[in-house]
Design a protein around this motif. Structure first.
Motif, PDB file in Angstrom:
ATOM      1  N   CYS A  82      43.039  44.028  45.516  1.00 18.51           N
ATOM      2  CA  CYS A  82      43.250  45.557  44.261  1.00 18.51           C
ATOM      3  C   CYS A  82      43.221  44.206  42.734  1.00 18.51           C
ATOM      4  O   CYS A  82      42.678  44.741  41.628  1.00 18.51           O
ATOM      5  N   SER A  86      41.236  43.331  39.632  1.00 18.60           N
ATOM      6  CA  SER A  86      41.242  43.414  38.327  1.00 18.60           C
ATOM      7  C   SER A  86      41.544  42.307  37.468  1.00 18.60           C
ATOM      8  O   SER A  86      41.055  41.831  36.130  1.00 18.60           O
ATOM      9  N   GLU A 279      36.583  52.019  47.901  1.00 19.43           N
ATOM     10  CA  GLU A 279      37.134  53.473  47.488  1.00 19.43           C
ATOM     11  C   GLU A 279      37.939  53.092  46.325  1.00 19.43           C
ATOM     12  O   GLU A 279      38.666  53.324  44.976  1.00 19.43           O
ATOM     13  N   LYS A 282      36.516  50.984  43.152  1.00 13.78           N
ATOM     14  CA  LYS A 282      35.937  52.210  42.355  1.00 13.78           C
ATOM     15  C   LYS A 282      37.263  53.064  41.965  1.00 13.78           C
ATOM     16  O   LYS A 282      36.638  53.473  40.396  1.00 13.78           O
ATOM     17  N   GLU A 283      37.722  53.655  42.226  1.00 14.79           N
ATOM     18  CA  GLU A 283      39.510  53.672  41.481  1.00 14.79           C
ATOM     19  C   GLU A 283      39.804  52.921  40.071  1.00 14.79           C
ATOM     20  O   GLU A 283      40.224  53.356  39.083  1.00 14.79           O
ATOM     21  N   LYS A 285      38.109  50.662  38.468  1.00 16.65           N
ATOM     22  CA  LYS A 285      37.308  50.846  37.847  1.00 16.65           C
ATOM     23  C   LYS A 285      37.392  52.013  36.470  1.00 16.65           C
ATOM     24  O   LYS A 285      36.895  51.419  35.530  1.00 16.65           O
ATOM     25  N   GLN A 286      36.939  53.137  37.194  1.00 15.22           N
ATOM     26  CA  GLN A 286      37.290  54.275  36.157  1.00 15.22           C
ATOM     27  C   GLN A 286      38.930  54.140  35.222  1.00 15.22           C
ATOM     28  O   GLN A 286      39.083  54.809  34.756  1.00 15.22           O
ATOM     29  N   ALA A 287      39.920  54.026  36.028  1.00 16.78           N
ATOM     30  CA  ALA A 287      40.845  53.719  35.498  1.00 16.78           C
ATOM     31  C   ALA A 287      41.156  52.935  34.131  1.00 16.78           C
ATOM     32  O   ALA A 287      41.440  52.900  33.311  1.00 16.78           O
ATOM     33  N   ALA A 289      38.215  52.010  32.730  1.00 19.55           N
ATOM     34  CA  ALA A 289      37.098  52.796  31.961  1.00 19.55           C
ATOM     35  C   ALA A 289      37.916  53.681  30.465  1.00 19.55           C
ATOM     36  O   ALA A 289      38.575  53.894  30.647  1.00 19.55           O
TER      37      ALA A 289
END
Length: 289
Positions: A82, A86, A279, A282-283, A285-287, A289
């Protein structure tokens, strides 16, 4: 914990079997302090002769790994993937922004998300130095890969020193046990005029030296060296994973492909499942965004 269990099993099986066969501990206990002084003292002295002070301290520190096991757990491999994801995404989107993280990882918001990795200087330096190389537009990624290989080989060789040092001691312990036994025989020969029951005890005491040297070598010190080697090799996979992902990045693969390369090269027992990692990413990416 399993290391302590192993030590208990060794002592229970060896001495329990001896007692069950009708052996008596009196002779062993009487001779043990003197034999241990000779064999253990000689082993420690030989260890000090063959190593400098930094190696001695390093070995003493590494002894705890026998009981703690590998430093990096399955969740750490997931966190590493992860973290690298990033950094690679930032580097591809904004090369200037990623410099803030690789130049000052101690205060980086990305690194601080994973404090265990951030606290490991070797892992952080490996990540930052490699990504710095990528930002310098190397024409041949294989050159960077070769530099990484040499660096990691040197680090691995240094980490393995404790295991090699302990194995050297283990190899010498049986011979030191013979030295102690010979001294016991010399002592016995000086009392050759004594009755058989006295000579029997003296000979038994001399043989304790041989027993102790072999027992320490193959029952304790040798297994300690083997366990240290296994732990170092296991932890080295963590740094190999960093290399695999960042080398893939040097070949201009997208971030998701780089991470999948790393996941596939993670040892099976530490490899995060595809859905689990997906998963987690994905978290991220959402954080972001």
């Amino acid at each position: 914990m399993i290391g302590l269990i192993g030590i208990v099993v060794i002592f229970v099986m060896v001495f329990g079997g001896y007692l069950a066969a009708g052996g008596k501990m009196a002779i062993i206990m009487k001779s043990l302090p003197f034999e241990m002084m000779m064999i253990g003292g000689a082993a420690v002295g030989a260890f000090l002769i063959s190593n400098d002070m930094s190696a001695v301290k390093h070995t003493a520190k590494d002894m705890g790994k026998v009981f703690k096991g590998p430093k990096w757990k399955p969740e750490d491999y997931r966190d590493l993937l992860c973290l690298l994801f990033s950094l690679i995404r930032i580097a591809k989107a904004n090369p200037v922004e990623v410099e803030q993280h690789i130049e000052d990882p101690e205060n980086s918001s990305v690194f601080s998300t994973y404090p265990k990795i951030q606290a490991d200087k070797e892992a952080v330096d490996l990540i930052c130095d490699t990504m710095r190389s990528a930002s310098m537009n190397y024409d041949d990624p294989h050159q960077v890969e070769e530099v990484l290989e040499k660096r990691m080989e040197a680090n691995f060789h240094h980490a393995m020193h404790s295991s090699h040092a302990l194995q050297t001691v283990a190899d010498g312990l049986p011979a030191l046990g013979i030295v102690a036994a010979v001294l016991g025989v010399i002592k016995t020969m000086g009392s050759i005029d004594q009755p058989p029951e006295v000579l029997g005890k003296l000979i038994g005491g001399a043989l304790v030296g041989t027993f102790l040297g072999v027992f320490l070598a193959y029952g304790l010190v040798g297994p300690f060296a083997g366990k240290l080697k296994a732990v170092v090799e296991e932890d080295n996979h963590f740094y190999q994973l960093i290399k695999e992902v960042l080398v893939a990045n040097l070949h201009n693969h997208n971030a998701a492909m780089c991470i999948e390369v790393g996941r596939q090269n993670t040892p099976t027992h530490n490899r995060p499942k595809f859905t689990e990692l997906e998963e987690a990413l994905k978290e991220l990416k959402q954080a972001a965004a």
